[in-house]
Motif scaffolding. Structure first.
Motif, PDB file in Angstrom:
ATOM      1  N   MET A 275     -91.457 -15.933 -12.491  1.00  0.00           N
ATOM      2  CA  MET A 275     -90.920 -17.014 -13.331  1.00  0.00           C
ATOM      3  C   MET A 275     -91.617 -18.346 -12.992  1.00  0.00           C
ATOM      4  N   ILE A 276     -91.996 -19.072 -14.019  1.00  0.00           N
ATOM      5  CA  ILE A 276     -92.687 -20.355 -13.806  1.00  0.00           C
ATOM      6  C   ILE A 276     -91.937 -21.455 -14.562  1.00  0.00           C
ATOM      7  N   THR A 277     -91.666 -22.567 -13.885  1.00  0.00           N
ATOM      8  CA  THR A 277     -91.080 -23.717 -14.583  1.00  0.00           C
ATOM      9  C   THR A 277     -92.044 -24.894 -14.482  1.00  0.00           C
ATOM     10  N   ILE A 278     -92.381 -25.440 -15.645  1.00  0.00           N
ATOM     11  CA  ILE A 278     -93.297 -26.591 -15.682  1.00  0.00           C
ATOM     12  C   ILE A 278     -92.578 -27.803 -16.267  1.00  0.00           C
ATOM     13  N   TYR A 279     -92.783 -28.923 -15.603  1.00  0.00           N
ATOM     14  CA  TYR A 279     -92.247 -30.201 -16.055  1.00  0.00           C
ATOM     15  C   TYR A 279     -93.406 -31.023 -16.624  1.00  0.00           C
ATOM     16  N   ALA A 280     -93.200 -31.603 -17.797  1.00  0.00           N
ATOM     17  CA  ALA A 280     -94.223 -32.508 -18.361  1.00  0.00           C
ATOM     18  C   ALA A 280     -93.560 -33.862 -18.623  1.00  0.00           C
TER      19      ALA A 280
ATOM     20  N   LEU B  75     -86.741 -23.675 -23.174  1.00  0.00           N
ATOM     21  CA  LEU B  75     -87.144 -25.075 -23.310  1.00  0.00           C
ATOM     22  C   LEU B  75     -85.952 -25.940 -22.947  1.00  0.00           C
ATOM     23  N   GLU B  76     -86.118 -26.785 -21.938  1.00  0.00           N
ATOM     24  CA  GLU B  76     -85.064 -27.758 -21.644  1.00  0.00           C
ATOM     25  C   GLU B  76     -85.478 -29.080 -22.270  1.00  0.00           C
ATOM     26  N   LYS B  77     -84.907 -29.347 -23.448  1.00  0.00           N
ATOM     27  CA  LYS B  77     -85.327 -30.509 -24.253  1.00  0.00           C
ATOM     28  C   LYS B  77     -84.558 -31.750 -23.797  1.00  0.00           C
TER      29      LYS B  77
ATOM     30  N   ILE C 241     -95.191 -29.664 -25.800  1.00  0.00           N
ATOM     31  CA  ILE C 241     -96.500 -28.998 -25.962  1.00  0.00           C
ATOM     32  C   ILE C 241     -97.146 -28.775 -24.593  1.00  0.00           C
ATOM     33  N   VAL C 242     -97.187 -29.842 -23.808  1.00  0.00           N
ATOM     34  CA  VAL C 242     -97.867 -29.779 -22.508  1.00  0.00           C
ATOM     35  C   VAL C 242     -97.159 -28.779 -21.589  1.00  0.00           C
ATOM     36  N   ALA C 243     -95.838 -28.887 -21.491  1.00  0.00           N
ATOM     37  CA  ALA C 243     -95.105 -27.989 -20.580  1.00  0.00           C
ATOM     38  C   ALA C 243     -95.300 -26.530 -21.004  1.00  0.00           C
ATOM     39  N   THR C 244     -95.243 -26.267 -22.315  1.00  0.00           N
ATOM     40  CA  THR C 244     -95.374 -24.875 -22.780  1.00  0.00           C
ATOM     41  C   THR C 244     -96.770 -24.335 -22.498  1.00  0.00           C
ATOM     42  N   LEU C 245     -97.797 -25.110 -22.868  1.00  0.00           N
ATOM     43  CA  LEU C 245     -99.159 -24.576 -22.713  1.00  0.00           C
ATOM     44  C   LEU C 245     -99.569 -24.443 -21.248  1.00  0.00           C
ATOM     45  N   VAL C 246     -99.127 -25.377 -20.423  1.00  0.00           N
ATOM     46  CA  VAL C 246     -99.457 -25.252 -18.988  1.00  0.00           C
ATOM     47  C   VAL C 246     -98.755 -24.017 -18.417  1.00  0.00           C
TER      48      VAL C 246
ATOM     49  N   LEU D  30     -87.941 -37.526 -16.263  1.00  0.00           N
ATOM     50  CA  LEU D  30     -87.864 -38.005 -17.644  1.00  0.00           C
ATOM     51  C   LEU D  30     -88.961 -37.255 -18.395  1.00  0.00           C
ATOM     52  N   GLY D  31     -88.590 -36.094 -18.904  1.00  0.00           N
ATOM     53  CA  GLY D  31     -89.558 -35.245 -19.587  1.00  0.00           C
ATOM     54  C   GLY D  31     -88.922 -33.901 -19.897  1.00  0.00           C
ATOM     55  N   ASP D  32     -89.701 -32.985 -20.489  1.00  0.00           N
ATOM     56  CA  ASP D  32     -89.177 -31.647 -20.815  1.00  0.00           C
ATOM     57  C   ASP D  32     -89.564 -30.642 -19.740  1.00  0.00           C
TER      58      ASP D  32
END
Ligand code: HSE
Length: 309
Positions: free
Chosen positions: A1-6, A86-88, A103-108, A32-34
């Protein structure tokens, strides 16, 4: 599992329409981001969570995350079977690079999940394309800082899309989102199709001067040159009492201020925490239009998109 913050970002940064962008983070360390979490699954699945998830389109195919996933799969010619959360956390149409955060969080996340089939240039190009499809035309001034961090100057050179430029470490960036939405596509539509030569020359002078001041470490010159002749004059009407607000925060002590991205968020800069707090209090009291609006005192987020947990 990977969680990315953008992280959220300030497009244009006043003086660089479409070509200057800054990633930001509240000084209290809050995010302050998704956030996008991805894990393997036997079929594609998308779950929306977070404060602003109710504002997302109902159809999965209209969700930015789905668009990113679908484009990515096409490029690598493989259907990637994943479950995505997605945590919006970013309000849509706020001028803080909300779509760029997703976009950034998903693609990374998906690129890392697939063991990096795309390099960072290819990934950034794809981020810009998807951002362009959403907002009407390609602009990297939110995706580049959100992905790469700091203050980014967009070059769109044959080899280099964006580069980090020096920033002033003691600057506090105060942002106030009034709690209302402005569509980026619409805010781009109201801009002139062509500009007069005098405006182009003036804009080049201020932008070049700002970059020069950033490299030669002249903060007050840089702040004075952060003026927007391209978008602000036409977008003033989209923001509540913008002119009055700008005058007031200057009086309190802001060394610069402007529209964040296409608005309605306003940003102000101060090199003194007491002044930053005073500006923040005034904006809370006078600029917010409803209880969803917020104000944050931020630093530049120099790290950009990153793994969490
Ligand atoms: N540069 C873009 C614009 C940013 O001002 O339209 C949008 O957030």
């Amino acid at each position: 599992m990977i969680t990315i913050y953008a992280p959220a970002s300030i497009g244009n940064v006043g003086v660089g329409f479409d070509i200057l962008g800054a990633a930001i983070i509240p000084i209290n360390g809050a995010l302050l981001g998704d956030l996008v979490t991805i894990e393997s699954s036997n079929k594609f699945q998308l779950i929306n969570k977070g404060l602003f998830s109710k504002k997302l389109p109902k159809k999965t195919e209209e969700n930015i995350v789905w668009k990113c996933w679908s484009r990515f799969c096409k490029i690598i010619k493989k259907e990637v079977l994943v479950s995505i959360i997605l945590e919006k956390n970013m309000p849509i149409g706020s001028g803080l690079g909300s779509s760029a955060c997703s976009i950034v969080a998903t693609l990374v996340a998906i690129n890392e999940f697939c063991n990096y089939p795309l390099n960072s240039r290819e990934l950034l190009l794809l981020m810009g394309q998807i951002e362009g499809e959403i907002s009407g035309s390609i602009h990297y001034d939110n995706v580049a800082p959100s992905y790469l961090g700091g203050l980014q100057l967009i070059l769109e050179d044959t080899e280099i899309i964006s580069q980090k430029i020096p920033s002033f470490k003691n600057w506090f960036w105060i942002i106030a989102w009034p709690g209302i939405k402005v569509s980026t596509a619409e805010a781009r539509e109201i801009l002139p199709k062509k500009y007069q030569k005098e405006i182009c020359i003036k804009n080049s002078r201020y932008l070049a001067g700002f970059i020069h001041a950033s490299y030669s470490k002249q903060p007050y010159l840089a702040a004075r040159l952060m003026q927007d002749f391209m978008a602000e004059p036409y977008r003033i009407k989209l923001l509540p009492n913008f002119v009055k607000t700008k005058k007031k925060i200057k009086k309190i002590g802001a060394i610069s201020s402007g529209i964040s991205g296409s608005g309605p968020t306003i940003f102000a800069i101060s090199d003194n925490i007491n002044t930053a707090e005073e500006i923040s209090l005034w904006l809370k009291k006078h600029y917010l239009q409803n209880e969803t609006g917020f104000v944050h005192i931020c630093f530049l987020d120099t790290r950009g998109a990153r793994k969490i947990g």
